[in-house]
Scaffold this active site. Sequence first.
Site, PDB file in Angstrom:
ATOM      1  N   ARG A 361       0.837  -1.193   0.000  1.00 58.04           N
ATOM      2  CA  ARG A 361       0.000   0.000   0.000  1.00 58.04           C
ATOM      3  C   ARG A 361       0.874   1.246   0.000  1.00 58.04           C
ATOM      4  O   ARG A 361       1.903   1.301   0.691  1.00 58.04           O
ATOM      5  CB  ARG A 361      -0.938   0.009   1.210  1.00 58.04           C
ATOM      6  N   ASP A 381      -4.790 -12.782   6.952  1.00 61.49           N
ATOM      7  CA  ASP A 381      -6.133 -12.613   6.414  1.00 61.49           C
ATOM      8  C   ASP A 381      -6.925 -13.915   6.475  1.00 61.49           C
ATOM      9  O   ASP A 381      -6.371 -15.000   6.274  1.00 61.49           O
ATOM     10  CB  ASP A 381      -6.030 -12.178   4.947  1.00 61.49           C
ATOM     11  N   HIS A 383     -11.136 -15.332   5.400  1.00 59.27           N
ATOM     12  CA  HIS A 383     -12.495 -15.029   4.953  1.00 59.27           C
ATOM     13  C   HIS A 383     -13.368 -16.258   5.167  1.00 59.27           C
ATOM     14  O   HIS A 383     -12.951 -17.383   4.871  1.00 59.27           O
ATOM     15  CB  HIS A 383     -12.499 -14.605   3.484  1.00 59.27           C
ATOM     16  N   LYS A 463     -18.962  -4.344  12.242  1.00 57.25           N
ATOM     17  CA  LYS A 463     -17.725  -5.040  12.598  1.00 57.25           C
ATOM     18  C   LYS A 463     -17.469  -4.983  14.094  1.00 57.25           C
ATOM     19  O   LYS A 463     -18.068  -4.182  14.833  1.00 57.25           O
ATOM     20  CB  LYS A 463     -16.537  -4.396  11.879  1.00 57.25           C
ATOM     21  N   HIS A 509     -14.804 -10.906   6.852  1.00 53.08           N
ATOM     22  CA  HIS A 509     -13.364 -10.627   6.831  1.00 53.08           C
ATOM     23  C   HIS A 509     -12.872 -10.787   8.267  1.00 53.08           C
ATOM     24  O   HIS A 509     -13.565 -10.382   9.207  1.00 53.08           O
ATOM     25  CB  HIS A 509     -13.079  -9.187   6.403  1.00 53.08           C
TER      26      HIS A 509
END
Length: 641
Positions: A361, A381, A383, A463, A509
Amino acid sequence: MQKFKLLIAMMLSISLRAMMLNRFSAKRSKISTFNLKMSSEISTLPVDEPIILPTNKNSENLLKIRHTTAHVMAMAVQKIFPETQVTIGPWIENGFYYDFFNSDKQFSDEDLKAIKKEMDKIIKNNFPLKREEVSRDEAKKRIKAIGEKFKLEILESIKTEPITIYHIGEEWWDLCAGPHVESTGLLPAKAIQLNNVAGAYWRGDEKREMLQRIYGTAWETADQLKAYKKMLEEAKKRDHRVLGKKLDLFSIQEDAGGGLVFWHPKGSVIRRLIEDFWKNVHVDEGYDLLYTPHMANLKLWKTSGHVDFYKDGMFDQMKVEGDEYQIKPMNCPFHCLLFRDSLKSYRDLPIRWAELGTVYRYERSGTLHGLMRVRGFTQDDAHIFCLPEQLETEIVGVLNMFERVLKKFGFASYEVMLSTRPSKSVGSDSIWEMATDALTAALEKKNWQYEIDEEGGAFYGPKIDLKIKDAIGRLWQCSTVQCDFNLPERFDLQYTATDGTKKQPVMLHRAIFGSVERFFGILVENTAGDFPFWLAPVQVKLLPITDTQLEFAQSTQKTLQKAGLRVEIDKSSERLSKKIRNAEQSKIPIVCVVGEKEAESNSCSVRSRKGGDMGAVPVDDLKQMLAEAAEMSVEPHQVFR
């Protein structure tokens, strides 16, 4: 009576410890031992009647103090240096700052002292703070009259009316929405401190003017300021950038570019242990591990919406055979492609996929900070694709994993935030309600205390966020679990329901560390580089007194290594005291001195960094004890018997 009971308990504890030592000592040969004196380089905060520092979130008074103090500082600066222009001056987590423009004057430490002295005068004068509402035209007229060009830009960015102005007496004013204390006399002058000056581009744009940012801190009492300064002293000792270099863990090689991390051998050992534990937990919890590419066609990022919503955080594209490719800023779209790659039935759900995926990024060079803010990092990460009725159970499972993993690394205290639907969002009312109810129910099942951040959710779903508390009381944003109604729709993800129709799965997520790099930095600062035994890059250091004992030290090293222990030998020609000091500075958990008598009796004189002198220990006993400590993730002295 209470003191008498406490004294008896202490005596019993000491007696039991002595019995344990004597029992173990009876097994050992009566050979020479060395006093490997080790000092603790990291002090701890006082535990007697600790001061719990308030926050902007739980003390509106503190927030007002900090905001008003920022204004008082700006007023003081312009009194001393009238040619200075002010820009913005918000409160922040532990204080406040104000950005100033003065092309002819660079603020020094001496200037900060003068500014603080002027601030004290303003506080003593007890000027009232008055709020005034004016029209946009009137505000523009006043700003032009004092020649403050930055205020004009700020005014243009304000979309609501009327425009609010706060005055300090009749002396000074600024565009501001508040809140503030009623008068400057309510500010605790002895609880205010100016810290330092830093550079900052106007609007964060390196093409614009360079400003001077004065940082300060403000508290409700002088005792709070004292406690905060003590915490800062501890934080400085624990700075992961300093310890990373001192302990040879990692570096940022500027020749390669800022924000790119180079893991040194010792840091790589710790990272491998962290990642191996992470992988084992995920397999144990029913996840499949994935590997995905580092880049993809730009079309993918247009489908996912990243080009529209996150373009400023993405690097420029590269041309590949006429197509534009994007180095990945996130892993999510890749997992969506894999889900879509084959037909799914309701019987296949839930699907849990996890990946240690490196992403890239764009961050401005001025925002980069050690491991905490970088340009290339590895997200832990995951999912989950599930049915609506499975959502609550899956969230509970995620929270259980948070608890299991964070506890392993010494984090058992955290703040929890539930963030709800923002004003701009995607998805129906019913699906938002279902997801928010599932998150809430999961938190209730865990019996976790939490706060609600109204309208603080992402545009694609609500979230839960966790902030972990470190050894000196600082909070770090870490774990998160987020519902997503956006990507399943954008990628047209479907499964076949019980009635044969096609339906959209719910997507979660989830990250525990956030990123491996940032979590590693937090871990270094939490432990002050004094890692737990199971995680230490070098667990045992053997110190032969002379070269004559080198062969025995090498034999001992092999014996311990066969038990999976990480062992080094100090083969230098330094005196023993210097070798001990070097091991101490490297924060080695177990130091073993090997002399002539130790070699003859197949033993080592052992010192535990956290448990003290353990005396002479036969090599086989040492191997068993250390292997057991590593397996149990405890310190060696805790299994000493």
